[in-house]
Structure formats: structure tokens, C-alpha cells
Design a protein around this motif. Structure first.
Motif, short mmCIF file in Angstrom:
data_model
loop_
_atom_site.label_atom_id
_atom_site.label_comp_id
_atom_site.label_asym_id
_atom_site.label_seq_id
_atom_site.Cartn_x
_atom_site.Cartn_y
_atom_site.Cartn_z
N TRP A 105 -9.29 6.90 10.48
CA TRP A 105 -9.58 6.90 11.92
C TRP A 105 -9.11 5.59 12.56
O TRP A 105 -9.47 4.50 12.12
N VAL A 106 -8.30 5.72 13.59
CA VAL A 106 -7.95 4.57 14.42
C VAL A 106 -8.06 5.01 15.88
O VAL A 106 -8.01 6.21 16.17
N LEU A 107 -8.22 4.05 16.76
CA LEU A 107 -8.33 4.41 18.18
C LEU A 107 -7.04 5.05 18.67
O LEU A 107 -5.97 4.78 18.14
N ASP A 108 -7.16 5.87 19.71
CA ASP A 108 -6.00 6.57 20.25
C ASP A 108 -4.86 5.65 20.63
O ASP A 108 -3.71 6.00 20.49
N ASP A 109 -5.20 4.46 21.13
CA ASP A 109 -4.10 3.60 21.58
C ASP A 109 -3.26 3.14 20.38
O ASP A 109 -2.07 2.92 20.49
N GLU A 110 -3.90 3.03 19.22
CA GLU A 110 -3.13 2.70 18.01
C GLU A 110 -2.29 3.90 17.60
O GLU A 110 -1.18 3.78 17.13
N LEU A 111 -2.91 5.08 17.80
CA LEU A 111 -2.21 6.31 17.45
C LEU A 111 -1.00 6.50 18.35
O LEU A 111 0.10 6.78 17.90
N ASP A 112 -1.23 6.28 19.65
CA ASP A 112 -0.15 6.45 20.61
C ASP A 112 0.99 5.49 20.35
O ASP A 112 2.14 5.77 20.63
N SER A 113 0.62 4.33 19.82
CA SER A 113 1.65 3.30 19.65
C SER A 113 2.76 3.80 18.73
O SER A 113 3.86 3.28 18.73
N ALA A 114 2.42 4.81 17.92
CA ALA A 114 3.44 5.33 17.01
C ALA A 114 4.58 5.98 17.78
O ALA A 114 5.70 6.07 17.29
N ASP A 115 4.28 6.43 18.98
CA ASP A 115 5.29 7.14 19.74
C ASP A 115 6.11 6.22 20.63
O ASP A 115 7.13 6.59 21.15
N ALA A 116 5.61 5.03 20.82
CA ALA A 116 6.27 4.13 21.77
C ALA A 116 7.06 3.06 21.01
O ALA A 116 7.19 3.10 19.80
N ASP A 117 7.55 2.10 21.77
CA ASP A 117 8.30 1.01 21.14
C ASP A 117 7.35 -0.10 20.74
O ASP A 117 7.57 -1.27 21.04
N SER A 118 6.29 0.24 20.08
CA SER A 118 5.29 -0.76 19.72
C SER A 118 5.55 -1.24 18.30
O SER A 118 6.31 -0.62 17.56
N PRO A 119 4.93 -2.34 17.91
CA PRO A 119 5.29 -2.92 16.61
C PRO A 119 4.98 -2.01 15.43
O PRO A 119 3.95 -1.33 15.42
N ILE A 120 5.89 -2.01 14.50
CA ILE A 120 5.63 -1.41 13.20
C ILE A 120 5.09 -2.55 12.33
O ILE A 120 5.66 -3.64 12.35
N HIS A 121 4.00 -2.29 11.63
CA HIS A 121 3.45 -3.34 10.77
C HIS A 121 4.12 -3.24 9.39
O HIS A 121 4.11 -2.17 8.78
N VAL A 122 4.70 -4.34 8.98
CA VAL A 122 5.52 -4.34 7.77
C VAL A 122 4.99 -5.38 6.78
O VAL A 122 4.73 -6.53 7.14
N TRP A 123 4.85 -4.96 5.54
CA TRP A 123 4.41 -5.88 4.48
C TRP A 123 5.63 -6.32 3.67
O TRP A 123 6.35 -5.48 3.12
N VAL A 124 5.85 -7.64 3.62
CA VAL A 124 7.01 -8.16 2.88
C VAL A 124 6.57 -8.98 1.67
O VAL A 124 7.41 -9.50 0.94
#
Ligand SMILES: [Zn+2]
Ligand SMILES: [Zn+2]
Length: 257
Positions: free
Chosen positions: A40-59
Motif C-alpha cells: 500500500w502506498v498513497l495514490d500520489d506515489e501510485l500516480d507518480s508511476a505514470d508521470a515524469d516523476s523520479p524512479i528510485h534506483v538502488w546502486v
């Protein structure tokens, strides 16, 4: 609907996000992983998947990063039991990353969601607790494994911060357990959209309220929009009801009135 959108996301968004993470030199991390696991995450985090929002990357601690077109990645460097790119997404690692990346209540809600779904073992929970900042460990201790939805988690977390504690999933004769009981008298129900759509929902709620009213309980119901966007109204309703039936308000809560 949450589920449908998650399904859509899993197909279209996951492939795209993973590709971006790989281009950057790592693998998906943090909230980007939680979404794909159905946490479960808030909708705004969910929506961010559709927009040009940051992808969280583990390096990883010393991972090499690559420049790539359109990079807006949010980079994570945690040390873990494996190196990036050589295993499958791990809910415990993603939650550790999220603890450092998101407001406390969001971390809490996602943690309870992962615990309920069995995505985090006891050992994983211990690991999360050890690896997040010391001052945030109490959040792990507060988490339960039976929260029905992230909304319940948010509600309990916010009231906890005000010194108001709730009994969770309380059995009352004649109905299925209520989300929360406050002061032995006030029933609080958080209606997550994902569980409660459908034409018979209103009838069921009215029946529950009638059965519990006969036993002397008072019910307050809140939906997603209220808890997420209109918290002050929710809080005022709870405090007002507490006051009316003579429950003492903790100092932090009384101050808010
Ligand atoms: Zn992050
Ligand atoms: Zn990038």
C-alpha cells in the motif's frame, strides 16, 4: 480502483521503470519496488508511476552510475546482503529505503501493509528496525500485522502521535470485527476504496451501525479522501465525540481544539 490500476502499472510501468533503473546502473528501489509488490502506498506515489516523476534506483554503496537521457532518478546507496541487479526485489530493503525517503506515516503504512501480506518475515522486520535511523525504530515497534488497509494505518499512526491509542480489529457480537475502538465506546471505521465498493456496501454499513448502536457504541466512518486530504475534519470529529461522551483528551490532542 486500486487493484486495477496496480495491474496496469505492473505491466506497463514496471517494465519502463526497471529499464530506467538499469540504464542508471542499478535496480528499482524504495517506493518503486513497493508499488510493484502490491504494498500500500498513497495514490500520489501510485500516480507518480505514470508521470515524469523520479524512479528510485538502488546502486549499492559504491555503485557506478551512468548518465542517461531524462534522468530524474532518486538514488539509493544502502548496503545489503547482495549487490544490485543480482537478485529479486526485496520488500525489507525497499522499506528500509522508503524509511529514509518518505514521511514517517507513509513508511508506517507501507510497513504494516507488507507485514499483513507476509512480504516481510520476523527476521526481515528485525533487519528493518536495525538498519533505519535510531529515532525511527519506534515506528517498527508500533506496526501490527493485521491492519486492513493503509488508511487504517494512517489513522492509527496520526492518533498515536496525539497520544490517542486505539484497540484494533475489535470483536463485537453480531458483526465482523470493527477497525478500531476508542475508549471502549467509539468505533472508528476507515473505508478503503479497494474493499468497499459495491451497491451493498451502504446497507452493510447501516446494519453494522444499527447493531453496534444497540449495544451502546457510537460509530464514526471516514473514507480515503477524508483521511488523506481532510485530516483536520476527521480529527475534529474524533475529538468532539470523545469530549461529548466524557473521554479525557490527551494534552497534545486537547491543544488542537
Ligand atoms: Zn526512495
Ligand atoms: Zn537516472
Amino acid at each position: 480502483m486500486h487493484r486495477a490500476r496496480r495491474g496496469v502499472y505492473a505491466k506497463a510501468g514496471l517494465a519502463r521503470d526497471s529499464l530506467v533503473a538499469a540504464r542508471h546502473g542499478g535496480e528499482l528501489a524504495c517506493v518503486s519496488v513497493l508499488r510493484t509488490l502490491g504494498v500500500w502506498v498513497l495514490d500520489d506515489e501510485l500516480d507518480s508511476a505514470d508521470a515524469d516523476s523520479p524512479i528510485h534506483v538502488w546502486v549499492g554503496p559504491s555503485g557506478r552510475q551512468h548518465k542517461h537521457e531524462g534522468c530524474g532518478c532518486k538514488v539509493h546507496h544502502e548496503e545489503w546482503t547482495r549487490t544490485p541487479g543480482l537478485g529479486t526485489a526485496d520488500a525489507a530493503l525497499a522499506l528500509i529505503q522508503y524509511a529514509g525517503c518518505a514521511p514517517e506515516e507513509r513508511f508506517f503504512a507501507s510497513l504494516e501493509s507488507a507485514l499483513r501480506q507476509g512480504l516481510v518475515t520476523d527476521a526481515g522486520r528485525g533487519m528493518i528496525r536495525r538498519r533505519i535511523l535510531k529515532e525511527k525504530r519506534w515506528i517498527v515497534d508500533l506496526a501490527r500485522t493485521d491492519a486492513d488497509s493503509g488508511l487504517e494505518s494512517l489513522l492509527r499512526f496520526r492518533l498515536h502521535l496525539l497520544g490517542i491509542s486505539l484497540e484494533s480489529q475489535v470483536s463485537i457480537p453480531g458483526i465482523t470485527p470493527v477497525d478500531f475502538l476508542l475508549g471502549g465506546r467509539i468505533i472508528l471505521e476507515a473505508d478503503g476504496r479497494e474493499n468497499h465498493d459495491g451497491p451493498s456496501k451502504r446497507h452493510k454499513d447501516l446494519m453494522r451501525d444499527a447493531v453496534t448502536a444497540a449495544l451502546g457504541y457510537e460509530t464514526l466512518r471516514f473514507d480515503y479522501a477524508m483521511i488523506v486530504y481532510r485530516w483536520q475534519i476527521v480529527l475534529d470529529a474524533i475529538l468532539g465525540r470523545m469530549r461529548r461522551i466524557g473521554l479525557s483528551l490527551p494534552q497534545e490532542a486537547a491543544y488542537r481544539l
